[in-house]
Design an enzyme around this catalytic site. Structure first.
Site, PDB file in Angstrom:
ATOM      1  NE  ARG A   1       1.409  -0.939  -4.717  1.00 20.39           N
ATOM      2  CZ  ARG A   1       2.573  -0.656  -4.273  1.00 20.39           C
ATOM      3  NH1 ARG A   1       3.669  -0.627  -5.146  1.00 20.39           N
ATOM      4  NH2 ARG A   1       2.898  -0.208  -3.075  1.00 20.39           N
TER       5      ARG A   1
ATOM      6  CG  ASP B   1       3.010  -0.069   0.449  1.00 19.73           C
ATOM      7  OD1 ASP B   1       1.644   0.023   0.347  1.00 19.73           O
ATOM      8  OD2 ASP B   1       4.047   0.552  -0.031  1.00 19.73           O
TER       9      ASP B   1
ATOM     10  CG  ASP C   1      -2.546  10.924   4.157  1.00 19.96           C
ATOM     11  OD1 ASP C   1      -3.033  11.918   4.569  1.00 19.96           O
ATOM     12  OD2 ASP C   1      -1.216  10.942   3.852  1.00 19.96           O
ATOM     13  CG  ASN C   2      -4.299   4.257   4.527  1.00 23.22           C
ATOM     14  OD1 ASN C   2      -3.645   3.505   5.029  1.00 23.22           O
ATOM     15  ND2 ASN C   2      -3.988   4.781   3.282  1.00 23.22           N
TER      16      ASN C   2
ATOM     17  CB  SER D   1      -1.833   6.414   6.708  1.00 27.63           C
ATOM     18  OG  SER D   1      -2.563   6.611   5.511  1.00 27.63           O
TER      19      SER D   1
END
Length: 257
Positions: free
Chosen positions: A41, A37, A84-85, A82
């Site tokens: 960022r 993860d 969701d990705n 994922s």
């Protein structure tokens, strides 16, 4: 001053890492799950594009697997994408899928590890699904660490798929609804998971400072230990990995007793 600090780190960190390795206890995890993860960022923090962050993250996968090999880990599960990705904008998703496919191909080319795609492959673009299957086939006979490549993976989706597979198997046998209801238990569902036949993860590592499971190995992690690291994934180092292993080894695991 910054150059001095960097020079000191180059000298001191290898010494510290060697000390960590020498003093690792014997009770190391068999199976480690890693939530990679923080790529986006990290990219923002260094003033680069999202794709650059994903490429930097992909470049850190092979070193991680080498560290796992070094201490004798048997199974590693890498959460690369994922379910969701898959809803991200096409401008970000398409380069990410290509980066993942290239990373998996590169791991297969090393011939060091046996790759096992896990996830809802039917939700992936055909080209990516074929490359994942090709990597699995190319490494099928490799006598090395098993690496689960979780792409298009979601813990809820996995449990739903496991139950669906269990029911479909019963239907093929001609089992009645009442028979199927009696057969649905923990062991039956476990035997239809993507990771069936594997030990459950002893340790789950998540980078980037986030402290939540996010749907990763929901069923399998019931008794896992968790280690949350502040570093974004591209900055995750060998020393961070060794600290996670040491933290696991020093915990007293009671499993609810």
């Amino acid at each position: 001053m910054g150059q001095v600090r960097r020079a000191l780190r180059r000298v001191l960190y290898p010494m510290y890492e060697a000390r960590l390795v020498r003093h690792l206890p014997d009770n190391l995890p068999r199976h480690i799950g890693v939530m990679l993860d923080g790529n986006r960022r990290w990219a923002k923090a260094v003033g680069q594009s999202t794709a650059h962050g994903h490429r930097a993250g992909a470049a850190n996968i092979e070193p991680l697997l080498g560290w796992c090999d070094e201490v004798g880990i048997e199974v590693v599960t890498l959460w690369l994408l994922s379910t969701d990705n898959l809803n991200r904008p096409a401008a970000e998703l398409e380069p990410l899928l290509e980066i993942i496919a290239d990373a998996v191909d590169s791991l297969a080319d090393t011939g060091r590890w046996r790759l096992n795609p896990v996830g809802a492959v039917d939700l992936l673009p055909d080209a990516l699904a074929e490359r994942l299957k090709g990597a699995a086939e190319a490494t099928r006979d490799v006598d090395g660490m098993l690496v689960n490549v979780a792409v298009g993976y979601g813990g809820r989706q996995e449990i739903a798929d496991a139950v669906r597979s269990l029911l479909a198997e019963g239907a093929r046998r001609g089992a009645s609804l009442e028979d199927l209801a009696r057969e649905v238990d923990i062991d039956a569902i476990s035997s239809h998971l993507y990771t069936r036949g594997q030990p459950d993860p002893d340790l789950v590592i998540r980078t980037s400072g986030e402290q939540r499971l996010g749907g990763f190995l929901l069923w399998q992690s019931a008794t896992s230990e968790f280690y949350f690291c502040e570093a974004y994934w591209p900055d995750f180092r060998r020393v961070d990995f060794l600290r996670a292993i040491r933290s696991y080894a020093l915990r007293e695991r009671r499993f609810g007793s």
